[in-house]
Structure formats: C-alpha cells, structure tokens
Design a protein around this motif. Structure first.
Motif, short mmCIF file in Angstrom:
data_model
loop_
_atom_site.label_atom_id
_atom_site.label_comp_id
_atom_site.label_asym_id
_atom_site.label_seq_id
_atom_site.Cartn_x
_atom_site.Cartn_y
_atom_site.Cartn_z
N LEU A 1 -36.95 1.90 19.18
CA LEU A 1 -36.13 0.70 19.33
C LEU A 1 -35.45 0.71 20.70
O LEU A 1 -35.09 1.77 21.22
N ARG B 1 -33.66 -3.20 18.77
CA ARG B 1 -34.82 -4.04 18.47
C ARG B 1 -36.11 -3.25 18.71
O ARG B 1 -36.22 -2.54 19.70
N ARG B 2 -37.07 -3.41 17.81
CA ARG B 2 -38.33 -2.68 17.93
C ARG B 2 -39.12 -3.20 19.13
O ARG B 2 -39.30 -4.39 19.29
#
Length: 201
Positions: free
Chosen positions: A119, A123-124
């Motif tokens: 991440l 957020r990935r």
C-alpha cells in the motif's frame, strides 16, 4: 523461478552480483560467462557505455523503454542528468520496497507490488514503476503480513543498511520516503555519466 543460474550469468556478464544467491557464484567466477570469458578483449567506447546502461537496467529490473523514458525526463529536469536519473529510478515503488528491507531482491519486490501486497498512503498500488514523493508512506497490506517473507522482513531480516532518505519501522512493516535520494546515498553500482553519454550520442 528459483534457479539462480540465469541471474548468475547476467551478473557475470555485467560484472555485478544482482542477487544475494549470485554473490557466491560471482565471487568464484568474476569474469563473463562462456569460453572466452577470461580473455582480455578490446572494448570500444560504445560497448563500455552500453554495458553501463545494461547494468543500470538490471539493477532496477526495468525494460529499455522505461529507462529511456526516465532518461528523457531527467534530461529535461534542469539539473545534473545522471543524478536526476538515479534519483527518479530510486523513487520507484519496487526499489523503495527493496531498500526498506521488505524484500530480498528487486525481483521479489516487484512481485510483492504486482501481487498487491503493498500500500502507498493506505491505498493498494500494483505498479512497480509508481513514483513516490517525499512524505509518502509504504505499508504491507494487513492480510499479507502473516506471509513468511514479511515475517522475516518485520524481524529486520533484509535490513542490512537502510538509506537515510527512508524512515523505516520494520516491526510495523512501514516506511516513509523522507526526501529525494542523493546520488551518494543510492546503493547502485553505476557510472551514470556513461549512461548519459550512451543516450546522448
């Protein structure tokens, strides 16, 4: 995938060990592969510059088009092109996963990113080429932390030397890019001026 020999051959051809496994092979035979590996050869300026470019590509595990694009971007940066090029490549997500000690090799770091274990700012991100900016934070996804590779990383298993542009907490599997890397701090074996000359010819 676990066969070290292709990486060993590449390491010997380029004159640098590219993985921990290739170090012992490289030290035993620090000359290029093949029957003429030990022979002294006349090297043209072109060949010397080409090999330096190939060395840089191999250490970041990137394609020719990716390196060319990074060079064009660095050349228009208004600073020293070679240093700007290395600083840009060093801000790639896969490179910083490696430098943080979350992976053992650049190949493993790329795999972790592509398989969505990483991440950025919560957020990935599954693009190894994603560029981080100062202040960005890398973490390992919660569901991935029980994997053996990340358990080793959390214990500091791959963290021989973390460069000063990163603030890493291995126990939390978190790393922050503090600032842009400086050339002297980037652990890459390369005469970047030869790479600049190769692309500028």
């Amino acid at each position: 995938m676990n066969n070290p020999r292709p990486k060993v051959r590449l390491s010997r051809a380029l004159g640098i060990p590219l993985t921990p496994k290739s170090v012992k092979y490289f030290e035993a035979r620090p000359y290029p592969p093949g029957v003429h590996g030990r022979a002294r050869k006349q090297e043209t300026d072109y060949k010397v510059r080409l090999r330096e470019k190939q060395r840089l590509r191999a250490q970041y595990n990137i394609r020719e088009a990716q390196l060319r694009n990074a060079f064009d971007k660095a050349a228009s940066a208004g600073t020293k092109t070679g240093e700007a090029l290395l600083a840009d490549l060093e801000c790639r997500l896969d490179a910083l996963v490696l430098r943080s000690g979350f992976a053992r090799t650049i190949y493993q770091a790329r795999q972790f990113v592509v398989h969505r274990h990483v991440l950025v700012n919560g957020r990935r991100v599954d693009r190894p080429s994603y560029r981080l900016r100062p202040g960005d934070v890398i973490t390992i996804a919660e569901r991935s932390r029980s994997m053996d590779a990340f358990q080793i990383a959390a214990a500091g298993g791959h963290a021989e030397t973390v460069p000063p542009y990163l603030d890493v907490r291995h126990d939390a599997l978190a790393a922050r890019l503090v600032r842009r890397p400086e050339r002297a701090e980037i652990p890459v074996i390369c005469d970047e001026q030869l790479v600049v000359e190769h692309y500028s010819r």
